[in-house]
Design a protein around this motif. Sequence first.
Motif, PDB file in Angstrom:
ATOM      1  N   SER A  79       0.881  -1.292   0.047  1.00 28.88           N
ATOM      2  CA  SER A  79      -0.087  -0.071  -0.003  1.00 28.88           C
ATOM      3  C   SER A  79       0.767   1.214  -0.078  1.00 28.88           C
ATOM      4  O   SER A  79       0.396   2.335  -0.899  1.00 28.88           O
ATOM      5  CB  SER A  79      -0.966  -0.091   1.316  1.00 28.88           C
ATOM      6  N   LEU A  80       1.947   0.995   0.677  1.00 31.12           N
ATOM      7  CA  LEU A  80       2.683   2.300   0.825  1.00 31.12           C
ATOM      8  C   LEU A  80       3.594   2.647  -0.620  1.00 31.12           C
ATOM      9  O   LEU A  80       3.590   3.737  -1.221  1.00 31.12           O
ATOM     10  CB  LEU A  80       3.894   2.271   1.999  1.00 31.12           C
ATOM     11  N   ILE A  81       3.860   1.517  -1.216  1.00 28.09           N
ATOM     12  CA  ILE A  81       4.690   1.491  -2.304  1.00 28.09           C
ATOM     13  C   ILE A  81       3.614   2.193  -3.471  1.00 28.09           C
ATOM     14  O   ILE A  81       3.855   3.131  -4.394  1.00 28.09           O
ATOM     15  CB  ILE A  81       5.347   0.322  -2.863  1.00 28.09           C
ATOM     16  N   ALA A  82       2.346   1.662  -3.443  1.00 25.58           N
ATOM     17  CA  ALA A  82       1.352   2.192  -4.344  1.00 25.58           C
ATOM     18  C   ALA A  82       1.185   3.479  -4.304  1.00 25.58           C
ATOM     19  O   ALA A  82       0.981   4.546  -5.054  1.00 25.58           O
ATOM     20  CB  ALA A  82       0.041   1.470  -4.143  1.00 25.58           C
ATOM     21  N   LEU A  83       1.010   3.992  -2.951  1.00 24.58           N
ATOM     22  CA  LEU A  83       0.897   5.436  -2.694  1.00 24.58           C
ATOM     23  C   LEU A  83       2.054   6.340  -3.030  1.00 24.58           C
ATOM     24  O   LEU A  83       1.925   7.330  -3.626  1.00 24.58           O
ATOM     25  CB  LEU A  83       0.768   5.457  -1.009  1.00 24.58           C
ATOM     26  N   LEU A  84       3.462   5.967  -2.702  1.00 28.58           N
ATOM     27  CA  LEU A  84       4.508   6.734  -3.248  1.00 28.58           C
ATOM     28  C   LEU A  84       4.659   6.687  -4.679  1.00 28.58           C
ATOM     29  O   LEU A  84       4.754   7.842  -5.220  1.00 28.58           O
ATOM     30  CB  LEU A  84       5.711   5.916  -2.674  1.00 28.58           C
ATOM     31  N   SER A 120       1.980   6.643  -6.762  1.00 27.20           N
ATOM     32  CA  SER A 120       0.822   7.450  -6.943  1.00 27.20           C
ATOM     33  C   SER A 120       1.449   8.749  -6.778  1.00 27.20           C
ATOM     34  O   SER A 120       1.202   9.841  -7.831  1.00 27.20           O
ATOM     35  CB  SER A 120      -0.519   7.145  -6.371  1.00 27.20           C
ATOM     36  N   GLY A 121       2.090   9.207  -5.622  1.00 25.57           N
ATOM     37  CA  GLY A 121       2.527  10.684  -5.458  1.00 25.57           C
ATOM     38  C   GLY A 121       3.680  11.055  -6.245  1.00 25.57           C
ATOM     39  O   GLY A 121       3.654  12.194  -6.896  1.00 25.57           O
ATOM     40  N   ALA A 122       4.637  10.033  -6.889  1.00 26.83           N
ATOM     41  CA  ALA A 122       5.791  10.451  -7.764  1.00 26.83           C
ATOM     42  C   ALA A 122       4.934  10.821  -9.105  1.00 26.83           C
ATOM     43  O   ALA A 122       5.460  11.768  -9.695  1.00 26.83           O
ATOM     44  CB  ALA A 122       6.600   9.135  -7.790  1.00 26.83           C
ATOM     45  N   GLY A 123       3.813   9.879  -9.365  1.00 25.76           N
ATOM     46  CA  GLY A 123       3.329  10.372 -10.838  1.00 25.76           C
ATOM     47  C   GLY A 123       2.543  11.814 -10.926  1.00 25.76           C
ATOM     48  O   GLY A 123       2.814  12.492 -11.666  1.00 25.76           O
ATOM     49  N   ALA A 124       1.822  12.117  -9.625  1.00 25.71           N
ATOM     50  CA  ALA A 124       1.130  13.453  -9.398  1.00 25.71           C
ATOM     51  C   ALA A 124       2.534  14.646  -9.441  1.00 25.71           C
ATOM     52  O   ALA A 124       2.200  15.500 -10.055  1.00 25.71           O
ATOM     53  CB  ALA A 124       0.346  13.399  -8.291  1.00 25.71           C
ATOM     54  N   LEU A 125       3.538  14.230  -8.570  1.00 26.69           N
ATOM     55  CA  LEU A 125       4.543  15.274  -8.756  1.00 26.69           C
ATOM     56  C   LEU A 125       5.024  15.407 -10.228  1.00 26.69           C
ATOM     57  O   LEU A 125       5.372  16.696 -10.629  1.00 26.69           O
ATOM     58  CB  LEU A 125       5.638  14.806  -7.803  1.00 26.69           C
ATOM     59  N   LYS A 126       5.468  14.444 -10.834  1.00 24.20           N
ATOM     60  CA  LYS A 126       5.869  14.530 -12.338  1.00 24.20           C
ATOM     61  C   LYS A 126       4.843  15.138 -13.151  1.00 24.20           C
ATOM     62  O   LYS A 126       5.411  16.086 -14.021  1.00 24.20           O
ATOM     63  CB  LYS A 126       6.145  13.289 -12.667  1.00 24.20           C
ATOM     64  N   GLN A 127       3.734  15.074 -12.966  1.00 24.13           N
ATOM     65  CA  GLN A 127       2.588  15.826 -13.893  1.00 24.13           C
ATOM     66  C   GLN A 127       2.662  17.217 -13.594  1.00 24.13           C
ATOM     67  O   GLN A 127       2.749  18.045 -14.341  1.00 24.13           O
ATOM     68  CB  GLN A 127       1.212  14.999 -13.444  1.00 24.13           C
ATOM     69  N   LEU A 128       2.839  17.649 -11.996  1.00 27.01           N
ATOM     70  CA  LEU A 128       2.826  18.990 -11.975  1.00 27.01           C
ATOM     71  C   LEU A 128       3.876  19.611 -12.362  1.00 27.01           C
ATOM     72  O   LEU A 128       4.061  20.908 -12.630  1.00 27.01           O
ATOM     73  CB  LEU A 128       2.666  19.156 -10.252  1.00 27.01           C
ATOM     74  N   THR A 129       5.074  19.108 -12.170  1.00 27.16           N
ATOM     75  CA  THR A 129       6.294  19.369 -12.537  1.00 27.16           C
ATOM     76  C   THR A 129       6.391  19.740 -14.471  1.00 27.16           C
ATOM     77  O   THR A 129       6.899  20.593 -14.789  1.00 27.16           O
ATOM     78  CB  THR A 129       7.783  18.508 -12.152  1.00 27.16           C
ATOM     79  N   ALA A 130       5.716  18.859 -14.912  1.00 31.07           N
ATOM     80  CA  ALA A 130       5.664  18.907 -16.334  1.00 31.07           C
ATOM     81  C   ALA A 130       4.757  20.135 -16.579  1.00 31.07           C
ATOM     82  O   ALA A 130       4.855  20.997 -17.634  1.00 31.07           O
ATOM     83  CB  ALA A 130       5.002  17.635 -17.028  1.00 31.07           C
ATOM     84  N   GLN A 131       4.051  20.671 -15.783  1.00 28.56           N
ATOM     85  CA  GLN A 131       3.113  21.797 -16.169  1.00 28.56           C
ATOM     86  C   GLN A 131       3.718  23.043 -15.838  1.00 28.56           C
ATOM     87  O   GLN A 131       3.316  24.000 -16.506  1.00 28.56           O
ATOM     88  CB  GLN A 131       1.893  21.751 -15.166  1.00 28.56           C
ATOM     89  N   THR A 132       5.038  23.054 -15.043  1.00 27.06           N
ATOM     90  CA  THR A 132       5.772  24.072 -15.084  1.00 27.06           C
ATOM     91  C   THR A 132       6.487  24.408 -16.394  1.00 27.06           C
ATOM     92  O   THR A 132       7.197  25.558 -16.595  1.00 27.06           O
ATOM     93  CB  THR A 132       6.772  24.087 -13.881  1.00 27.06           C
ATOM     94  N   GLY A 133       6.563  23.352 -17.344  1.00 22.90           N
ATOM     95  CA  GLY A 133       7.431  23.589 -18.451  1.00 22.90           C
ATOM     96  C   GLY A 133       8.752  23.305 -18.470  1.00 22.90           C
ATOM     97  O   GLY A 133       9.641  23.536 -19.238  1.00 22.90           O
ATOM     98  N   GLY A 134       9.274  22.953 -17.304  1.00 24.92           N
ATOM     99  CA  GLY A 134      10.652  22.593 -17.315  1.00 24.92           C
ATOM    100  C   GLY A 134      11.648  23.622 -16.899  1.00 24.92           C
ATOM    101  O   GLY A 134      11.233  24.713 -16.401  1.00 24.92           O
ATOM    102  N   VAL A 135      12.944  23.326 -16.731  1.00 21.48           N
ATOM    103  CA  VAL A 135      13.885  24.380 -15.749  1.00 21.48           C
ATOM    104  C   VAL A 135      13.953  25.576 -16.913  1.00 21.48           C
ATOM    105  O   VAL A 135      13.953  26.609 -16.192  1.00 21.48           O
ATOM    106  CB  VAL A 135      15.219  23.757 -15.688  1.00 21.48           C
ATOM    107  N   GLU A 136      13.930  25.288 -18.161  1.00 22.25           N
ATOM    108  CA  GLU A 136      14.105  26.403 -19.135  1.00 22.25           C
ATOM    109  C   GLU A 136      13.218  27.561 -19.106  1.00 22.25           C
ATOM    110  O   GLU A 136      12.789  28.514 -19.205  1.00 22.25           O
ATOM    111  CB  GLU A 136      14.433  26.117 -20.683  1.00 22.25           C
ATOM    112  N   LYS A 137      11.845  26.777 -18.894  1.00 25.22           N
ATOM    113  CA  LYS A 137      10.475  27.550 -18.720  1.00 25.22           C
ATOM    114  C   LYS A 137      10.693  28.447 -17.511  1.00 25.22           C
ATOM    115  O   LYS A 137      10.169  29.412 -17.636  1.00 25.22           O
ATOM    116  CB  LYS A 137       9.393  26.737 -18.908  1.00 25.22           C
ATOM    117  N   VAL A 138      11.239  27.725 -16.341  1.00 20.53           N
ATOM    118  CA  VAL A 138      11.077  28.432 -15.296  1.00 20.53           C
ATOM    119  C   VAL A 138      11.990  29.699 -15.161  1.00 20.53           C
ATOM    120  O   VAL A 138      11.695  30.826 -14.581  1.00 20.53           O
ATOM    121  CB  VAL A 138      11.439  27.759 -14.203  1.00 20.53           C
ATOM    122  N   GLU A 139      13.298  29.201 -15.884  1.00 25.84           N
ATOM    123  CA  GLU A 139      14.458  30.646 -16.018  1.00 25.84           C
ATOM    124  C   GLU A 139      13.714  31.571 -16.926  1.00 25.84           C
ATOM    125  O   GLU A 139      13.933  33.020 -16.383  1.00 25.84           O
ATOM    126  CB  GLU A 139      15.651  29.949 -16.567  1.00 25.84           C
TER     127      GLU A 139
END
Length: 479
Positions: free
Chosen positions: A344-349, A351-370
Amino acid sequence: MPSPDSLQGLIAAHPLFTRSRLTSLYSDFRPLTRTNPDGYSANISAWLSLLTDAASHGFLPSSSSSTSPDTLALTVNASLISSLARDDVGRPLAIGAVISDSIKSKHLIPLSTFLQQPSSIYTTPNALLSLGSWVLSKLPLIGTLATPTSAPSTPSISEETINRLTTQYVLLPNLETCARSILTQFQAQHSGVVSQLWTYDSFLASFPNPCTNTTLSQTDASILLTYLSRDLPSLTLSPDRKVIKFAPPTSTSTPEAITQTDITIATLKTTIFQTNAFLNNLNAHSESLSKRIKAYLAKNNKPLALAALKTKKLVDGNISTRAANLNNLEALLFQIEEAADNISLIALLDSGAGALKQLTAQTGGVEKVEEVLERVREAGEDADEISRAVASGLEWVGEGVDEEEVEGELEGMMREQEEKERKVALLEYDRRVREAEEKARREAEELARRLERLEFEVGRGEGREEKERGQEKEKEVVS
């Protein structure tokens, strides 16, 4: 006077079965549908309330072979009519109408219909009602009575049919109350995946009937598990209905299907439960043998004491073996629960990693932030330039003003303010001086009054002493 813990005691104490209403309630009140519809509805409601309460207390006759009474099912037959009969008003004559109207209002559901229906009773009311009407249509009826609007009413089951047949109905109000209590009990003891799995026997042993605090009857258990798995749904049953899997308390989705792993865990839990019970019995037997040995020795009966001691040795050896097995089973169950929690913990982690990756992708990457930060910096510099330009452009506003004149006016205003403050301070000082003088005067007057009273008291004391000395001198002269 009937016992309060009996059906007759419940009837006597029921608030809707007052003495003034008993005659109407026990009569054939079906003609009231024409002459007094409100009275007819009141009688139906009173009987439904009594039958519901009586079933929840376990006071009604059951068709179940279980030693526990049925509290979620109403068995309608000759035994029910006989149990409701009273010496003062006789047998109830309109129970058939009560059953028919309760089916129509869906407070009662034919047991066979309830158990065989594939979909929830809350989502297919028309199908459920049609099945209930079909059941009624197959039973002999007393003439259908017209309603005040001349529309045909629900046909009533005849007393002859009740005396000849035995039919069972699910009491929906009791079922809903019982289901809520069972789910509350499960949520209170939920501690992980293992606590969600039960065999049928361990479920009955661990979840008593909340109405009577006894083991659920076979009929009640079948009704309850069907309701919890199909109509809420909050648990899953294995195809043979021998393994039960609750959904997690926080889950809002349909419970997952039971796997072979689930069956193994549930069986392991039941084995541990049974081993614990058997060990308790063996320990009690060993203690009993110890007492018998002491009793034999007290009577100097060594042969029987020796035989009992040998038996005790065998029992104690069995206890040791089963205790070791129990420790192994409990350790295995603990490891399984730990592994399930890790999954259950691994499944939760994950799922959390997928959500974090999706949110990071929405920022456009490091170049977009700069790029965004660069635009923010440039916008800040532009704003600073605009502020400086506005400030330099407004410098002319202060030109043409005589600085000395302004300063002189300001000093005059300050002197005026200081003079006002000085006058206020002087007035305050004068007020305090007058208050102090007045206080001193009052204290002096009070002191003078006290001195006068003291002098008066002293004078009275001296006169009294002079008089006493004169009296003593007169006594001396006389003597």
